[in-house]
Design a protein around this motif. Structure first.
Motif, mmCIF file in Angstrom:
data_model
loop_
_atom_site.group_PDB
_atom_site.id
_atom_site.type_symbol
_atom_site.label_atom_id
_atom_site.label_comp_id
_atom_site.label_asym_id
_atom_site.label_seq_id
_atom_site.Cartn_x
_atom_site.Cartn_y
_atom_site.Cartn_z
ATOM 1 N N GLU A 236 0.811 -1.217 0.000
ATOM 2 C CA GLU A 236 0.000 0.000 0.000
ATOM 3 C C GLU A 236 0.845 1.268 0.000
ATOM 4 O O GLU A 236 0.370 2.331 -0.414
ATOM 5 N N ASP A 237 2.074 1.169 0.469
ATOM 6 C CA ASP A 237 2.940 2.347 0.559
ATOM 7 C C ASP A 237 3.859 2.507 -0.649
ATOM 8 O O ASP A 237 4.586 3.500 -0.753
ATOM 9 N N ILE A 238 3.862 1.530 -1.539
ATOM 10 C CA ILE A 238 4.686 1.591 -2.749
ATOM 11 C C ILE A 238 3.830 2.123 -3.894
ATOM 12 O O ILE A 238 2.655 1.766 -4.023
ATOM 13 N N ALA A 239 4.407 2.968 -4.721
ATOM 14 C CA ALA A 239 3.674 3.553 -5.846
ATOM 15 C C ALA A 239 2.994 2.456 -6.664
ATOM 16 O O ALA A 239 3.632 1.467 -7.045
ATOM 17 N N ALA A 240 1.709 2.625 -6.939
ATOM 18 C CA ALA A 240 0.927 1.596 -7.626
ATOM 19 C C ALA A 240 1.506 1.254 -8.993
ATOM 20 O O ALA A 240 1.444 0.102 -9.433
ATOM 21 N N ILE A 241 2.087 2.237 -9.658
ATOM 22 C CA ILE A 241 2.632 2.004 -10.996
ATOM 23 C C ILE A 241 3.795 1.016 -10.977
ATOM 24 O O ILE A 241 4.125 0.399 -11.992
ATOM 25 N N ALA A 242 4.399 0.832 -9.804
ATOM 26 C CA ALA A 242 5.535 -0.080 -9.688
ATOM 27 C C ALA A 242 5.123 -1.498 -9.310
ATOM 28 O O ALA A 242 5.959 -2.415 -9.332
ATOM 29 N N HIS A 243 3.858 -1.721 -8.987
ATOM 30 C CA HIS A 243 3.429 -3.032 -8.502
ATOM 31 C C HIS A 243 3.656 -4.142 -9.532
ATOM 32 O O HIS A 243 4.163 -5.222 -9.200
ATOM 33 N N GLY A 244 3.263 -3.890 -10.772
ATOM 34 C CA GLY A 244 3.440 -4.905 -11.813
ATOM 35 C C GLY A 244 4.900 -5.276 -12.021
ATOM 36 O O GLY A 244 5.254 -6.467 -11.993
ATOM 37 N N PRO A 245 5.777 -4.301 -12.234
ATOM 38 C CA PRO A 245 7.205 -4.606 -12.384
ATOM 39 C C PRO A 245 7.800 -5.308 -11.163
ATOM 40 O O PRO A 245 8.705 -6.132 -11.309
ATOM 41 N N ILE A 246 7.298 -4.997 -9.978
ATOM 42 C CA ILE A 246 7.793 -5.674 -8.776
ATOM 43 C C ILE A 246 7.419 -7.154 -8.807
ATOM 44 O O ILE A 246 8.237 -8.029 -8.482
ATOM 45 N N GLU A 247 6.195 -7.462 -9.210
ATOM 46 C CA GLU A 247 5.768 -8.861 -9.306
ATOM 47 C C GLU A 247 6.648 -9.624 -10.303
ATOM 48 O O GLU A 247 7.041 -10.768 -10.058
ATOM 49 N N VAL A 248 6.958 -8.988 -11.422
ATOM 50 C CA VAL A 248 7.823 -9.617 -12.423
ATOM 51 C C VAL A 248 9.222 -9.823 -11.856
ATOM 52 O O VAL A 248 9.849 -10.869 -12.060
ATOM 53 N N PHE A 249 9.721 -8.835 -11.135
ATOM 54 C CA PHE A 249 11.046 -8.921 -10.515
ATOM 55 C C PHE A 249 11.104 -10.068 -9.517
ATOM 56 O O PHE A 249 12.075 -10.835 -9.480
ATOM 57 N N ILE A 250 10.079 -10.205 -8.709
ATOM 58 C CA ILE A 250 10.048 -11.270 -7.700
ATOM 59 C C ILE A 250 10.092 -12.648 -8.363
ATOM 60 O O ILE A 250 10.767 -13.565 -7.889
ATOM 61 N N ALA A 251 9.390 -12.789 -9.477
ATOM 62 C CA ALA A 251 9.326 -14.081 -10.169
ATOM 63 C C ALA A 251 10.578 -14.382 -10.986
ATOM 64 O O ALA A 251 10.829 -15.540 -11.338
ATOM 65 N N ALA A 252 11.376 -13.369 -11.278
ATOM 66 C CA ALA A 252 12.566 -13.553 -12.118
ATOM 67 C C ALA A 252 13.684 -14.234 -11.339
ATOM 68 O O ALA A 252 13.737 -14.149 -10.108
ATOM 69 N N PRO A 253 14.598 -14.908 -12.028
ATOM 70 C CA PRO A 253 15.736 -15.528 -11.346
ATOM 71 C C PRO A 253 16.685 -14.467 -10.802
ATOM 72 O O PRO A 253 16.677 -13.319 -11.270
ATOM 73 N N PRO A 254 17.513 -14.813 -9.806
ATOM 74 C CA PRO A 254 18.487 -13.854 -9.270
ATOM 75 C C PRO A 254 19.446 -13.378 -10.358
ATOM 76 O O PRO A 254 19.686 -14.065 -11.350
ATOM 77 N N GLY A 255 19.998 -12.196 -10.160
ATOM 78 C CA GLY A 255 20.919 -11.623 -11.131
ATOM 79 C C GLY A 255 20.290 -10.449 -11.851
ATOM 80 O O GLY A 255 19.079 -10.227 -11.782
ATOM 81 N N TRP A 256 21.124 -9.687 -12.537
ATOM 82 C CA TRP A 256 20.617 -8.538 -13.278
ATOM 83 C C TRP A 256 20.028 -8.997 -14.602
ATOM 84 O O TRP A 256 20.635 -9.761 -15.341
ATOM 85 N N GLY A 257 18.828 -8.539 -14.897
ATOM 86 C CA GLY A 257 18.168 -8.880 -16.150
ATOM 87 C C GLY A 257 17.121 -7.835 -16.473
ATOM 88 O O GLY A 257 17.086 -6.750 -15.878
ATOM 89 N N ASP A 258 16.241 -8.156 -17.403
ATOM 90 C CA ASP A 258 15.218 -7.198 -17.826
ATOM 91 C C ASP A 258 14.314 -6.781 -16.671
ATOM 92 O O ASP A 258 13.906 -5.616 -16.577
#
Length: 328
Positions: free
Chosen positions: A253-275
């Motif tokens: 609730e305290d994180i900008a709503a526009i970032a929620h989707g990218p955060i979900e993708v980030f969480i599901a992605a493997p460790p390391g730098w990527g898209d």
């Protein structure tokens, strides 16, 4: 201004500075653009060709296979191997070459290597090129130079990373009229760091031209935030997706709503730098409260053997990739 334009300008200036110190007693000076991409070599060559007086001092012989398709004139490209070009007679005070995968610079004698490190360690040409037309006062230019000097002292960066960082900084100043300190924070994703426009704003005026002050701030970013963007803790432990998901649910609730989707993708992605990490890094660390995703992440107890494995996996995977011809 594109990153390639900045590389061209900085590279051409670096070579011009070397040419200006030559004397008739020096013999032929041989320079090698070392482990750069074809685009980078072509940008530097094109900038040199556009510079008055260089043609009389410098013979250019670039492998055709390296710069094919980049629009360089036939007069500056060659089908000969770099070793043959180096040993051929040169009627001008200096010779500029470039290596390919099968023509490595270390096999050549009496050749001055000009690679990513040499091109980035002199920050003045980068700021001079990037600030063209911006009308910045000297204080802002001095701060920009000090920032790049501090950046270079803090870590090893690829030519790709530095050029994109400088280009994004210029873009922010040119398009939004932001001060350099704020623009530098906005450009941090080019360095695989999360965007934080306010990060450098607190530097006191008397410290703006001090590279040591900038280095300390970059050091902190590298130690505290860079591992997080690769889903690592500060001691190089991997952060589990379940742990991130739990933290996200608590702070959503305290994180900008526009970032929620990218955060979900980030969480599901493997460790390391990527898209996914790149996309997340482009949100503001503080203004969008992205930092809350990691604020509850704690260290886990590990053995010495596990710590050693984590260290080598994180710290030595990147540099191996960075050796590949100046790319990130």
């Amino acid at each position: 201004m594109k990153p390639a334009d900045l590389i061209g300008a900085a590279g051409a200036t670096s070579i011009q500075q070397r040419l200006s110190t030559l004397t008739s007693e020096d013999g032929v000076a041989r320079y090698l653009l070392d482990r750069l991409t074809g685009e980078q070599v072509a940008a530097i060559t094109a900038a040199l060709l556009a510079t008055s007086g260089v043609a009389a001092q410098l013979k250019i012989a670039i492998p055709r296979a390296l710069v094919d398709g980049h629009g360089l004139p036939d007069a500056v490209v060659t089908d000969d191997r770099t070793v043959a070009v180096r040993n051929a007679e040169c009627e001008k005070p200096a010779l500029l070459m470039a290596n390919t995968d099968d023509d490595q610079g270390e096999s050549l004698q009496d050749v001055t290597l000009i690679g990513a490190k040499q091109l980035t360690e002199d920050v003045a040409p980068w700021v001079e090129a990037a600030s063209t037309g911006l009308g910045l006062p000297e204080g802002q230019l001095a701060a920009w130079r000090a920032a790049l000097a501090g950046l270079n002292a803090a870590d090893d960066w690829t030519l790709h990373q530095v050029s994109h960082f400088v280009a994004l900084t210029r873009q922010r100043v040119a398009e939004e009229s932001k001060p350099v300190q704020e623009a530098l924070g906005w450009a941090l994703p080019a360095l695989r760091l999360p965007r934080d426009s306010g990060y450098f704003v607190g530097i006191k005026d008397k410290d703006l031209d001090q590279p040591r002050r900038w280095r300390k701030l970059f050091d902190k970013l590298i130690s505290d935030r860079k591992p997080l963007m690769a889903k690592m803790r500060s001691n190089r432990q991997t952060i589990d997706a379940d742990e991130l998901q739990g933290q996200f649910e608590q702070s959503k609730e305290d994180i900008a709503a526009i970032a929620h989707g990218p955060i979900e993708v980030f969480i599901a992605a493997p460790p390391g730098w990527g898209d996914a990490a790149q996309a997340l890094a482009e949100f503001e660390w503080e203004a969008d409260n992205v930092l809350l995703l990691f604020s509850g992440i704690k260290l886990k107890k590990t053995t010495l053997a596990e710590d050693t494995i984590n260290f080598f996996e994180f710290d030595f995977a990147g540099p191996a990739q960075r050796c590949r011809r100046g790319v990130s």
